[in-house]
Design a protein around this motif. Structure first.
Motif, PDB file in Angstrom:
ATOM      1  N   ASN A 150     -26.204 -32.031  32.702  1.00  0.00           N
ATOM      2  CA  ASN A 150     -25.976 -31.584  31.139  1.00  0.00           C
ATOM      3  C   ASN A 150     -24.922 -31.874  30.527  1.00  0.00           C
ATOM      4  OD1 ASN A 150     -27.280 -31.478  28.263  1.00  0.00           O
ATOM      5  ND2 ASN A 150     -26.957 -29.261  28.984  1.00  0.00           N
ATOM      6  N   CYS A 176     -28.526 -37.888  26.527  1.00  0.00           N
ATOM      7  CA  CYS A 176     -28.992 -35.658  26.199  1.00  0.00           C
ATOM      8  C   CYS A 176     -30.539 -35.700  25.644  1.00  0.00           C
ATOM      9  CB  CYS A 176     -27.191 -35.550  25.429  1.00  0.00           C
ATOM     10  SG  CYS A 176     -25.826 -34.933  26.056  1.00  0.00           S
ATOM     11  N   LEU A 179     -31.993 -35.801  28.430  1.00  0.00           N
ATOM     12  CA  LEU A 179     -31.962 -34.637  29.445  1.00  0.00           C
ATOM     13  C   LEU A 179     -32.598 -32.941  28.786  1.00  0.00           C
ATOM     14  CD1 LEU A 179     -28.146 -35.084  30.045  1.00  0.00           C
ATOM     15  CD2 LEU A 179     -29.851 -34.859  31.983  1.00  0.00           C
ATOM     16  N   THR A 180     -32.677 -32.985  27.006  1.00  0.00           N
ATOM     17  CA  THR A 180     -32.830 -32.339  26.267  1.00  0.00           C
ATOM     18  C   THR A 180     -33.855 -31.695  26.725  1.00  0.00           C
ATOM     19  OG1 THR A 180     -31.179 -32.003  25.078  1.00  0.00           O
ATOM     20  CG2 THR A 180     -33.210 -31.259  24.324  1.00  0.00           C
ATOM     21  N   CYS A 183     -34.817 -30.406  29.987  1.00  0.00           N
ATOM     22  CA  CYS A 183     -35.009 -29.069  30.117  1.00  0.00           C
ATOM     23  C   CYS A 183     -35.887 -27.698  29.592  1.00  0.00           C
ATOM     24  CB  CYS A 183     -33.373 -28.680  29.117  1.00  0.00           C
ATOM     25  SG  CYS A 183     -31.841 -29.211  29.637  1.00  0.00           S
TER      26      CYS A 183
END
Length: 425
Positions: A150, A176, A179-180, A183
């Motif tokens: 990230n 991203c 990736l979010t 997360c």
């Protein structure tokens, strides 16, 4: 899923149009400077949140491994205690085999029961240890990899944003966004771990207050305090009577030999050590014996002075005051050594029956480990939650930036087209 579809749509649209880098002035003229500053601010926050995640992830790993060692240490302590008990009982079984078959069979049944318990505990420790290690290190590596990738994507997005390479910037936004999503998954997992730690500590508190009625009673079975007290009282009563009978026999021997109390004091032998108090509790106090009392295991050394060996003649034995037959000596040796072996493992048996080693270890966990572990997991969860929220807002800010630049490029191209087209008459 929506982010996945939207990202693929943007990438395909950019590639089909073949749009290269946008002129810097086209994007700057129609882009609010506040949006760019907001992106810089959110990127900085994301990097700071990632740093916090790395730090708290490391602390959580250490705390969790320490808790794992403590929990598995309970089983290792139980195994060590059972091994000592089994070893001593096998010695007792070997000593008493020629003289008392019933006690030997009882000891054999107890030994097999303890061996079965040892195998169950060993299988539990092996399987649980592997599961603990796999879960702990998988969580640690997952956090580390997601955060590292990230941060790399954040830096790459910032560089591409400054270079105004739109296809690459859209690709970074898509990555991203994925990736979010990861997360947010890790945030939910961290929340689960924090809740699990709170429930485990609450279960430990229940077990410390009432082991029989706690949620851990099936995993850590313990006898009731009253039952354990009765069991140890019966054991103390049996050994107390045995040693009392031995002391009575020793007094008879001294009387037969005509040794008075003054002579007994000179010899240094008065009685056998009695480590148990009298009725009704028969408590075990190993250091309560007087200095001139001998342990029951040393009785054969004393009796050896009065034992007539098989190779010695009866006349020589009478002259030397050796009146005890060798067979009687062997019986006394077997029983006295067996009682001494039992006294050696009495604290272990008491610890097993009262679950004292489990209670002590759980008290230590509650006192020194529960609060730091819950705090570390809460900080990890809060850090991941902050990073997820920041990344979510940042991705939308990037999308807004990409659309503004795209619109400015379209307007610029439209203006240039109208300027080249001659006006109609």
């Amino acid at each position: 899923m929506c982010g996945l579809v939207f990202g693929i749509f943007l990438i395909v649209k950019c590639l089909c149009r073949g749009s290269g880098s946008l002129p810097f002035k086209d994007c700057l003229d129609h882009h609010h400077i506040l949006l760019f500053l907001l992106i810089l601010f959110l990127t900085s926050l994301a990097i700071v949140a990632s740093s916090f995640v790395c730090v708290t992830n490391q602390k959580t790993l250490k705390r969790t491994e320490k808790l794992k060692d403590s929990v598995l240490g309970i089983g290792e302590d139980a195994l060590g205690t059972l091994r000592r008990v089994i070893k001593k009982m096998k010695q007792m079984q070997f000593l008493l085999l020629p003289y008392n078959q019933q006690i030997t069979r009882n000891l054999n049944t107890t030994i097999e029961s303890f061996r079965s318990d040892s195998r169950v505990i060993r299988r539990f420790l092996d399987s649980s240890g592997r599961i603990f290690d796999k879960a702990i290190h998988t969580s640690y590596i997952a956090h580390l990899v997601v955060v590292a990738v990230n941060v790399a994507m954040l830096i790459a997005a910032l560089v591409l944003l400054l270079l105004l390479w739109r296809p690459g910037f859209i690709t970074i936004i898509f990555c991203c966004w994925m990736l979010t999503s990861l997360c947010w998954v890790l945030t939910g997992f961290d929340f689960f771990l924090h809740t699990l730690a709170e429930d485990a500590c609450f279960a430990f508190e229940e077990f410390e207050q009432n082991p029989q009625n706690s949620s851990l009673s099936s995993v850590l079975p313990c006898m009731k305090d009253s039952d354990a007290a009765k069991l140890m009282t019966r054991i103390g009563f049996t050994i107390h009577n045995f040693i009392s009978e031995l002391n009575a026999k020793m007094s008879e021997i001294y009387g037969i030999l005509g040794i008075d109390k003054q002579a007994q004091q000179m010899i240094g032998i008065i009685k056998i050590c009695e480590p148990f108090t009298g009725p009704p509790d028969y408590s075990y106090i190993p250091n309560a014996c007087s200095q001139n009392a001998i342990p029951v295991g040393d009785l054969p050394k004393i009796l050896a002075r009065f034992t007539c060996g098989g190779e010695e003649k009866a006349e020589d034995c009478e002259k030397g005051g050796k009146f005890l037959p060798e067979a009687s000596y062997n019986i006394a040796h077997a029983y006295s050594r067996s009682v001494q072996d039992f006294l050696d493992i009495y604290p272990d048996l008491q610890s097993l029956s009262e679950c004292s080693f489990i209670k002590n270890k759980i008290s230590e966990i509650l006192l020194h480990q529960c609060r730091p572990l819950k705090l570390a997991l809460r900080l990890l969860w809060v850090s991941m939650l902050s990073l997820s929220i920041i990344m979510l807002v940042l991705v939308f800010a990037w999308l807004a930036r990409a659309f503004l630049c795209s619109n400015s490029s379209s307007l610029s191209m439209f203006s240039r087209t109208r300027a080249r087209t001659p006006e109609s008459g």
